[in-house]
Write an enzyme that holds these catalytic residues in place. Structure first.
Site, PDB file in Angstrom:
ATOM      1  N   SER A 119       0.823  -1.211   0.000  1.00 21.19           N
ATOM      2  CA  SER A 119       0.000   0.000   0.000  1.00 21.19           C
ATOM      3  C   SER A 119       0.851   1.253   0.000  1.00 21.19           C
ATOM      4  O   SER A 119       0.341   2.340  -0.243  1.00 21.19           O
ATOM      5  CB  SER A 119      -0.851   0.054   1.265  1.00 21.19           C
ATOM      6  OG  SER A 119      -1.628  -1.084   1.395  1.00 21.19           O
ATOM      7  N   HIS A 140      -1.241  -2.583  -7.186  1.00 16.57           N
ATOM      8  CA  HIS A 140      -1.943  -2.234  -5.943  1.00 16.57           C
ATOM      9  C   HIS A 140      -3.462  -2.334  -6.130  1.00 16.57           C
ATOM     10  O   HIS A 140      -4.092  -1.432  -6.679  1.00 16.57           O
ATOM     11  CB  HIS A 140      -1.525  -0.809  -5.512  1.00 16.57           C
ATOM     12  CG  HIS A 140      -2.108  -0.392  -4.210  1.00 16.57           C
ATOM     13  ND1 HIS A 140      -2.471   0.901  -3.924  1.00 16.57           N
ATOM     14  CD2 HIS A 140      -2.405  -1.110  -3.107  1.00 16.57           C
ATOM     15  CE1 HIS A 140      -2.965   0.952  -2.706  1.00 16.57           C
ATOM     16  NE2 HIS A 140      -2.931  -0.245  -2.192  1.00 16.57           N
ATOM     17  N   GLU A 152      -3.807   0.340  -9.017  1.00 14.76           N
ATOM     18  CA  GLU A 152      -2.716   1.296  -9.280  1.00 14.76           C
ATOM     19  C   GLU A 152      -1.495   0.485  -9.724  1.00 14.76           C
ATOM     20  O   GLU A 152      -1.086  -0.449  -9.026  1.00 14.76           O
ATOM     21  CB  GLU A 152      -2.341   2.073  -8.001  1.00 14.76           C
ATOM     22  CG  GLU A 152      -3.260   3.199  -7.631  1.00 14.76           C
ATOM     23  CD  GLU A 152      -2.770   3.968  -6.394  1.00 14.76           C
ATOM     24  OE1 GLU A 152      -2.852   5.201  -6.401  1.00 14.76           O
ATOM     25  OE2 GLU A 152      -2.318   3.342  -5.420  1.00 14.76           O
ATOM     26  N   ASN A 190      -3.629   6.079  -1.423  1.00  9.37           N
ATOM     27  CA  ASN A 190      -3.470   6.145   0.032  1.00  9.37           C
ATOM     28  C   ASN A 190      -2.916   7.476   0.512  1.00  9.37           C
ATOM     29  O   ASN A 190      -3.103   7.853   1.662  1.00  9.37           O
ATOM     30  CB  ASN A 190      -2.599   4.995   0.516  1.00  9.37           C
ATOM     31  CG  ASN A 190      -3.408   3.707   0.532  1.00  9.37           C
ATOM     32  OD1 ASN A 190      -4.608   3.738   0.801  1.00  9.37           O
ATOM     33  ND2 ASN A 190      -2.779   2.598   0.218  1.00  9.37           N
TER      34      ASN A 190
HETATM   35  P1  NAD Z   1      -3.520  -9.429   6.176  1.00 12.87           P
HETATM   36  O1  NAD Z   1      -2.964  -9.216   7.527  1.00 12.87           O
HETATM   37  O2  NAD Z   1      -5.005  -9.641   6.046  1.00 12.87           O
HETATM   38  O3  NAD Z   1      -2.826 -10.681   5.457  1.00 12.87           O
HETATM   39  C1  NAD Z   1      -1.436 -10.825   5.336  1.00 12.87           C
HETATM   40  C2  NAD Z   1      -1.150 -12.300   5.138  1.00 12.87           C
HETATM   41  O4  NAD Z   1       0.238 -12.447   4.817  1.00 12.87           O
HETATM   42  C3  NAD Z   1      -1.417 -13.142   6.392  1.00 12.87           C
HETATM   43  O5  NAD Z   1      -2.257 -14.231   6.060  1.00 12.87           O
HETATM   44  C4  NAD Z   1      -0.008 -13.596   6.787  1.00 12.87           C
HETATM   45  O6  NAD Z   1       0.013 -14.867   7.432  1.00 12.87           O
HETATM   46  C5  NAD Z   1       0.677 -13.617   5.447  1.00 12.87           C
HETATM   47  N1  NAD Z   1       2.140 -13.637   5.504  1.00 12.87           N
HETATM   48  C6  NAD Z   1       2.967 -13.005   6.376  1.00 12.87           C
HETATM   49  N2  NAD Z   1       4.249 -13.311   6.105  1.00 12.87           N
HETATM   50  C7  NAD Z   1       4.227 -14.120   5.008  1.00 12.87           C
HETATM   51  C8  NAD Z   1       5.242 -14.788   4.266  1.00 12.87           C
HETATM   52  N3  NAD Z   1       6.521 -14.662   4.572  1.00 12.87           N
HETATM   53  N4  NAD Z   1       4.860 -15.550   3.226  1.00 12.87           N
HETATM   54  C9  NAD Z   1       3.554 -15.713   2.905  1.00 12.87           C
HETATM   55  N5  NAD Z   1       2.560 -15.113   3.587  1.00 12.87           N
HETATM   56  C10 NAD Z   1       2.897 -14.330   4.627  1.00 12.87           C
HETATM   57  O7  NAD Z   1      -3.044  -8.190   5.306  1.00 12.87           O
HETATM   58  P2  NAD Z   1      -3.714  -7.591   3.975  1.00 12.87           P
HETATM   59  O8  NAD Z   1      -4.692  -6.541   4.365  1.00 12.87           O
HETATM   60  O9  NAD Z   1      -4.142  -8.694   3.085  1.00 12.87           O
HETATM   61  O10 NAD Z   1      -2.463  -6.820   3.348  1.00 12.87           O
HETATM   62  C11 NAD Z   1      -1.535  -7.493   2.510  1.00 12.87           C
HETATM   63  C12 NAD Z   1      -0.823  -6.465   1.667  1.00 12.87           C
HETATM   64  O11 NAD Z   1      -1.795  -5.775   0.846  1.00 12.87           O
HETATM   65  C13 NAD Z   1      -0.103  -5.372   2.463  1.00 12.87           C
HETATM   66  O12 NAD Z   1       1.074  -5.003   1.774  1.00 12.87           O
HETATM   67  C14 NAD Z   1      -1.105  -4.237   2.467  1.00 12.87           C
HETATM   68  O13 NAD Z   1      -0.507  -2.981   2.639  1.00 12.87           O
HETATM   69  C15 NAD Z   1      -1.697  -4.379   1.075  1.00 12.87           C
HETATM   70  N6  NAD Z   1      -3.019  -3.782   0.866  1.00 12.87           N
HETATM   71  C16 NAD Z   1      -3.978  -3.899   1.838  1.00 12.87           C
HETATM   72  C17 NAD Z   1      -5.234  -3.342   1.601  1.00 12.87           C
HETATM   73  C18 NAD Z   1      -6.335  -3.481   2.619  1.00 12.87           C
HETATM   74  O14 NAD Z   1      -7.374  -2.810   2.473  1.00 12.87           O
HETATM   75  N7  NAD Z   1      -6.194  -4.335   3.628  1.00 12.87           N
HETATM   76  C19 NAD Z   1      -5.502  -2.686   0.395  1.00 12.87           C
HETATM   77  C20 NAD Z   1      -4.501  -2.619  -0.596  1.00 12.87           C
HETATM   78  C21 NAD Z   1      -3.268  -3.166  -0.332  1.00 12.87           C
END
Ligand code: NAD
Length: 285
Positions: A119, A140, A152, A190
């Site tokens: 993000s 993104h 994005e 963001n």
């Molecule tokens: P989340 O906490 O829901 O999920 C993250 C997952 O990654 C977990 O299941 C965790 O166990 C796993 N993980 C951690 N280390 C790992 C590894 N070494 N190998 C494989 N899996 C691993 O988080 P999220 O909200 O899904 O966010 C994930 C990414 O997406 C982040 O970079 C976040 O900034 C980005 N993002 C999030 C949103 C949102 O609205 N939540 C929107 C756009 C982008």
């Protein structure tokens, strides 16, 4: 480059949504997480999301099964070796992402494109940590992935035109609308969204109004479909805090200073919808 299979690293909120839309486009997916519990949560979320489409008669049961059959799950990163594209969607933490990209760089085939769904973290920095910086790009997605049309596409300083084109074509194949953005803290979405949500959290912390009323102001007065605090719960409070920290440290500008309440909530394990409680309470059953 023809993309026949895509690896998705992380089966959380974003990863499982990304795996779903890729599989829905007919492309094979290898979805990874650190343990079986993480993979099960991800698969359950996909199943629930598809079941909703079946009950609304937007998908038939046979197509649902075929879509699920295109998603393989694994905790072994080595299993992504045959994929043409990798989309990393693990926890928003710079050290973790640099380690994952070093591993992906070692394991993925030399022609593979490595994309990150980060993000806010610098794609130029992520690209620079690999031996294939021209093949690294930001992809993104927005939450919830099956619903939101925007992706994005963030060019690192090193991203090649060929890499950009591969990911743009893939994004369009998923039925999404790509917007090209230069690398900068928080990119565009963001950078605009998080200061607004942060201000809502300051209003709550200062006791100006209840969480419900703060959200009502933005919904009823500004026409937002969802209030900023409910949106923070949807994104995840840990993720929001991580993005604000990247904005604050990246620009060294106090206007991005995260409200202290974020850290309090994260320390208490109140991460929003995914933990059942954030600014509001959820029934996760
Ligand atoms: P989340 O906490 O829901 O999920 C993250 C997952 O990654 C977990 O299941 C965790 O166990 C796993 N993980 C951690 N280390 C790992 C590894 N070494 N190998 C494989 N899996 C691993 O988080 P999220 O909200 O899904 O966010 C994930 C990414 O997406 C982040 O970079 C976040 O900034 C980005 N993002 C999030 C949103 C949102 O609205 N939540 C929107 C756009 C982008």
């Amino acid at each position: 480059m023809e993309v026949k299979s895509v690896a998705v690293i992380g089966a959380g909120t974003m990863g499982n949504g990304i795996a779903q839309v890729i599989a829905a486009s007919g492309i094979g997916v290898v979805m990874t997480d650190i343990n079986d519990a993480g993979l099960k949560r991800g698969l359950d979320a996909i199943d629930k999301s598809l079941q909703r489409l079946v009950s609304k008669q937007k998908l038939n049961a046979g197509d649902k099964d075929a879509l699920l059959a295109r998603i393989r799950t694994t905790t072994r990163l080595e299993d992504i070796a045959d994929c043409e594209v990798v989309v990393e969607a693990a926890t928003e933490n710079v050290d973790l992402k640099l380690k994952i990209f070093a591993d992906l760089d070692r394991i993925a085939k030399t022609t593979a494109v490595l994309a990150s769904n980060t993000s806010s973290i610098s794609l130029t920095r992520i690209a620079g940590s690999t031996k294939r910086p021209a093949q690294v790009i930001g992809m993104h997605f927005f939450n919830p992935v099956p619903v939101m049309p925007l992706v994005e596409l963030i060019r690192a300083l090193q991203t090649s035109d060929a890499t950009y084109q591969t990911i743009r074509t893939l994004t369009e194949k998923l039925g999404k609308s790509p917007v090209e953005v230069k690398n900068s803290p928080g990119f565009v979405g963001n950078r605009i969204l998080l200061p607004m949500i942060n201000e809502a959290v300051y209003c709550l912390h200062e006791g100006l109004a209840t969480a419900e009323d703060i959200d009502s102001v933005m919904k009823l007065g500004m026409g937002h479909p969802m209030g900023p605090l409910a949106l923070a719960d949807l994104i995840g409070l840990d993720t929001c805090l991580a993005i604000l920290q990247v904005l604050y440290e990246g620009f060294k500008d106090p206007k991005y200073r995260p409200c202290l309440l974020w850290q309090e909530k994260v320390d208490a394990g109140e991460l929003g919808r995914k933990s059942g409680r954030g600014f509001f309470v959820y029934d996760n059953k």
